[in-house]
Design a protein around this motif. Structure first.
Motif, PDB file in Angstrom:
ATOM      1  N   GLY A  99       0.801  -1.211   0.000  1.00 55.78           N
ATOM      2  CA  GLY A  99       0.000   0.000   0.000  1.00 55.78           C
ATOM      3  C   GLY A  99       0.836   1.264   0.000  1.00 55.78           C
ATOM      4  N   THR A 100       0.259   2.332  -0.509  1.00 51.87           N
ATOM      5  CA  THR A 100       0.965   3.608  -0.640  1.00 51.87           C
ATOM      6  C   THR A 100       1.457   4.133   0.696  1.00 51.87           C
ATOM      7  N   ALA A 101       0.614   4.060   1.717  1.00 49.25           N
ATOM      8  CA  ALA A 101       0.980   4.616   3.020  1.00 49.25           C
ATOM      9  C   ALA A 101       2.164   3.876   3.620  1.00 49.25           C
ATOM     10  N   THR A 245      -6.827   0.666  -4.211  1.00 53.11           N
ATOM     11  CA  THR A 245      -7.897  -0.278  -4.516  1.00 53.11           C
ATOM     12  C   THR A 245      -7.410  -1.288  -5.544  1.00 53.11           C
ATOM     13  N   PHE A 246      -7.567  -2.571  -5.244  1.00 54.20           N
ATOM     14  CA  PHE A 246      -7.215  -3.629  -6.202  1.00 54.20           C
ATOM     15  C   PHE A 246      -8.377  -3.743  -7.180  1.00 54.20           C
ATOM     16  N   TRP A 247      -8.238  -3.079  -8.308  1.00 53.55           N
ATOM     17  CA  TRP A 247      -9.321  -3.044  -9.287  1.00 53.55           C
ATOM     18  C   TRP A 247      -9.085  -4.120 -10.359  1.00 53.55           C
ATOM     19  N   HIS A 248     -10.145  -4.410 -11.129  1.00 51.48           N
ATOM     20  CA  HIS A 248     -10.026  -5.442 -12.156  1.00 51.48           C
ATOM     21  C   HIS A 248     -11.147  -5.265 -13.167  1.00 51.48           C
ATOM     22  N   PHE A 270      -0.042   3.252 -19.906  1.00 51.48           N
ATOM     23  CA  PHE A 270      -0.350   2.369 -18.791  1.00 51.48           C
ATOM     24  C   PHE A 270       0.009   0.927 -19.147  1.00 51.48           C
ATOM     25  N   VAL A 271       0.808   0.309 -18.289  1.00 52.81           N
ATOM     26  CA  VAL A 271       1.155  -1.100 -18.454  1.00 52.81           C
ATOM     27  C   VAL A 271       0.902  -1.879 -17.172  1.00 52.81           C
ATOM     28  N   SER A 272       1.365  -1.345 -16.023  1.00 51.87           N
ATOM     29  CA  SER A 272       1.287  -2.126 -14.792  1.00 51.87           C
ATOM     30  C   SER A 272       0.458  -1.424 -13.728  1.00 51.87           C
ATOM     31  N   SER A 273      -0.240  -2.230 -12.946  1.00 55.98           N
ATOM     32  CA  SER A 273      -1.092  -1.735 -11.873  1.00 55.98           C
ATOM     33  C   SER A 273      -0.633  -2.336 -10.552  1.00 55.98           C
ATOM     34  N   ALA A 274      -0.225  -1.468  -9.623  1.00 59.50           N
ATOM     35  CA  ALA A 274       0.143  -1.915  -8.284  1.00 59.50           C
ATOM     36  C   ALA A 274      -0.369  -0.879  -7.286  1.00 59.50           C
TER      37      ALA A 274
END
Length: 365
Positions: A99-101, A245-248, A270-274
């Motif tokens: 997570g970001t925090a 948020t783990f989006w899909h 956009f390529v990767s989502s984390a």
């Protein structure tokens, strides 16, 4: 409190923690308070570990700990995980927490730690991620030039959005999606890494022959509408969207592409989502301003453990339930390839430290 006084207090706290911790068992040893800060050449930033740091099912950190001989433990009660180091090579590794925090807090804590001289250190973020199947295949490795935050925003329920809006998600303090005026100031929605360093790392690793596995082929063959997703693993340049948020799903994947395009003014892809990377880089930006680190020495490497949308014929909900944290179709390949590609960059930096200590690598003309 002045920074020097704060450093003294922090150093005392670390010293007490080290005494309380005592010697480590196994192959690790606890570092004693150094006479002078350890000069760090490379910081490897990972986000999670599964179980123990060694000897069991590996998360993002375990390969780095074992293969880079990170056996000296610096107790870090102020962080998610102790700091592990190889004083002989100058490499340290951290686990920020997910997570970001967590990432922002851990990196800031390390940056202010008086036991380390990070002023010339290179930072390598190496973690798994969901990938857009339009751009890469499972096990592929993407070097990011842009890091984009997916949380700073306004949102209204999509069922209440104006008819001409693609969704109900739009930039914070804007008048709606694609508001050009909102780009005139920044709250940390987008960061650009040193493009020359990113290009150097990509060229160094672009031709690496990454291992393939039948389990990857079984999943990628399902993506019949995505020819790139059906390739064997490869190295590319592709940007990172960080959101808590783990989006899909296809619709949110379309949003992610629009969001990155908007915040990079059409330069990013956009390529990767984390989750973590804008938090990591935000802390490094502040530390750079304080003279603690050099933000031009930061690299972000993400590897494809899963796709951000389902294959044809499968609903987003069903596929998200199937692709959970320890069951990603490309998990093992993504973890291995993050190490293989990232460690090649680390080794070249170490082998040429006399040069790269003073100046960052430049891509060949």
């Amino acid at each position: 409190m002045r920074l020097s006084a704060l450093g003294a207090v922090v150093a005392l706290a670390f010293g007490l923690a080290a005494c309380a911790a005592g010697p480590q068992t196994g192959s690790s040893v606890t570092a004693t308070a150094p006479a002078s800060p350890m000069e760090v050449k490379v910081v490897v930033v990972t986000m999670f570990e599964t179980g123990e740091d060694t000897g069991d099912k590996a998360g993002e950190f375990q390969r780095w700990k074992e293969r880079q001989d990170l056996d000296t433990v610096y107790p870090a009660p102020h962080m998610h995980h102790d700091i592990l180091a190889n004083p002989d090579t100058g490499v340290i590794g951290i686990v920020t927490g997910m997570g970001t925090a967590n990432a922002a807090a851990s990196v800031m804590a390390l940056g202010l730690d008086p036991r380390f001289d990070l002023s010339r250190a290179y930072w390598l973020v190496a973690g798994i991620s969901g990938f857009d199947p339009a751009d890469a295949s499972l096990g592929s490795v993407a070097w990011a030039r842009f890091l984009v935050d997916g949380d700073l925003s306004h949102e209204i329920d999509a069922r209440e959005k104006p008819a001409d809006w693609p969704d109900g998600y739009f930039p914070l303090f804007s008048q709606g999606p694609d508001d050009p005026a909102r780009l005139e100031y920044s709250l940390g929605e987008a960061f650009e890494l040193n493009p020359a360093l990113v290009d150097w790392a990509y060229r160094l690793t672009a031709d690496m022959d990454l291992p393939d596995h039948p389990s990857l082929a079984a999943t990628r063959d399902l993506y019949v509408d995505y020819p790139v997703a059906q390739r064997e693993p490869f190295v590319l340049v592709g940007d990172q969207l960080a959101a808590m948020t783990f989006w899909h799903g296809e619709m949110l994947n379309d949003w992610a592409n629009r969001w990155v395009d908007y915040w990079t003014r059409g330069e990013g892809e956009f390529v990767s989502s984390a989750m973590e990377d804008t938090g990591t880089y935000q802390s490094l930006t502040y530390l750079d301003a304080a003279g603690k680190v050099d933000k031009d020495r930061v690299l972000v490497l993400r590897t494809a453990s899963n796709f951000t949308l389902p294959p044809p014929g499968v609903t987003a909900a069903d596929y998200l339930r199937q692709e959970q944290h320890d069951s990603y179709a490309g998990l093992d390949a993504a973890l291995e390839n993050a190490y293989l590609v990232g460690s090649k960059v680390v080794q070249v930096i170490l082998d040429n430290w006399d040069t790269y200590r003073e100046q960052t690598p430049q891509p060949a003309p």
